[in-house]
Design a protein around this motif. Structure first.
Motif, short mmCIF file in Angstrom:
data_model
loop_
_atom_site.label_atom_id
_atom_site.label_comp_id
_atom_site.label_asym_id
_atom_site.label_seq_id
_atom_site.Cartn_x
_atom_site.Cartn_y
_atom_site.Cartn_z
N UNK A 57 0.80 -1.23 0.00
CA UNK A 57 0.00 0.00 0.00
C UNK A 57 0.83 1.27 0.00
N UNK A 58 2.14 1.16 0.07
CA UNK A 58 2.98 2.35 0.13
C UNK A 58 4.21 2.20 -0.75
N UNK A 59 4.72 3.31 -1.19
CA UNK A 59 6.01 3.39 -1.88
C UNK A 59 6.75 4.59 -1.30
N UNK A 60 7.98 4.36 -0.88
CA UNK A 60 8.82 5.45 -0.39
C UNK A 60 9.78 5.83 -1.50
N UNK A 61 9.92 7.13 -1.72
CA UNK A 61 10.83 7.62 -2.75
C UNK A 61 11.73 8.69 -2.15
N UNK A 62 12.85 8.88 -2.82
CA UNK A 62 13.78 9.94 -2.44
C UNK A 62 13.99 10.82 -3.66
N UNK A 63 13.91 12.10 -3.47
CA UNK A 63 14.16 13.09 -4.52
C UNK A 63 15.40 13.87 -4.08
N UNK A 64 16.45 13.79 -4.88
CA UNK A 64 17.72 14.43 -4.52
C UNK A 64 18.21 15.28 -5.68
N UNK A 65 18.61 16.50 -5.37
CA UNK A 65 19.21 17.35 -6.38
C UNK A 65 20.62 16.85 -6.65
N UNK A 66 20.94 16.64 -7.92
CA UNK A 66 22.25 16.12 -8.31
C UNK A 66 23.30 17.22 -8.30
N UNK A 67 24.58 16.83 -8.15
CA UNK A 67 25.64 17.84 -8.15
C UNK A 67 25.59 18.69 -9.41
N UNK A 68 25.82 19.94 -9.23
CA UNK A 68 25.81 20.89 -10.34
C UNK A 68 26.64 22.09 -9.94
#
Length: 152
Positions: A57-68
């Motif tokens: 019933x769940x999905x955990x995600x991670x959103x990360x800004x990439x090096x720039x």
């Protein structure tokens, strides 16, 4: 000394925000949960969206800004989000390393949290998703599918 006005959590507004965020994030999930989706917004702004845990019933995600071009690590976006598939809502669990966000913080508080910090980080996710819809291009790094900006 004047008393502070009582803050009241608008639960309905928070639920609507979480529902909109769910609808936006479901479109970005990779076809294969072991893949990472790369999202580019302009020439210098890239993000990685990764499924970190998946259950019925769940999905955990991670959103990360990439090096720039950003030199400071603490300025880079990092969100941990849980998608609740049964109620079709997404909730930010952690933002910039701050976990277990409360719906309401008393003022003042030792951690200097905003009164409505949980709402603010979920609104930030909504704004980020809006930016992705307007200017984003993304590809799944496993299958190399490419979807241009303006996705639905």
């Amino acid at each position: 000394m004047a008393s502070q006005s009582q803050y009241v959590v608008d639960v309905a507004a928070l639920h609507q925000l979480n529902e909109r965020n769910y609808a936006g994030l479901v479109n970005l999930l990779p076809d294969d949960s072991s893949e990472t989706v790369r999202i580019s917004i302009g020439e210098e702004l890239d993000f990685a969206l990764t499924v970190t845990q998946q259950a019925r019933y769940t999905t955990d995600i991670e959103i990360v800004q990439l090096p720039g071009h950003w030199s400071s690590e603490y300025l880079k976006t990092k969100l941990e989000v849980r998608l609740y598939h049964d109620v079709r809502m997404a909730e930010v669990l952690a933002s910039q390393g701050v976990k277990r966000l409360a719906v309401h913080y008393r003022q003042p508080n030792p951690d200097m949290r905003h009164r409505d910090e949980k709402h603010q980080v979920n609104q930030f996710l909504a704004d980020w998703l809006s930016l992705c819809r307007q200017r984003g291009q993304w590809q799944s790094l496993g299958t190399h599918k490419f979807v241009p900006h303006g996705f639905k």
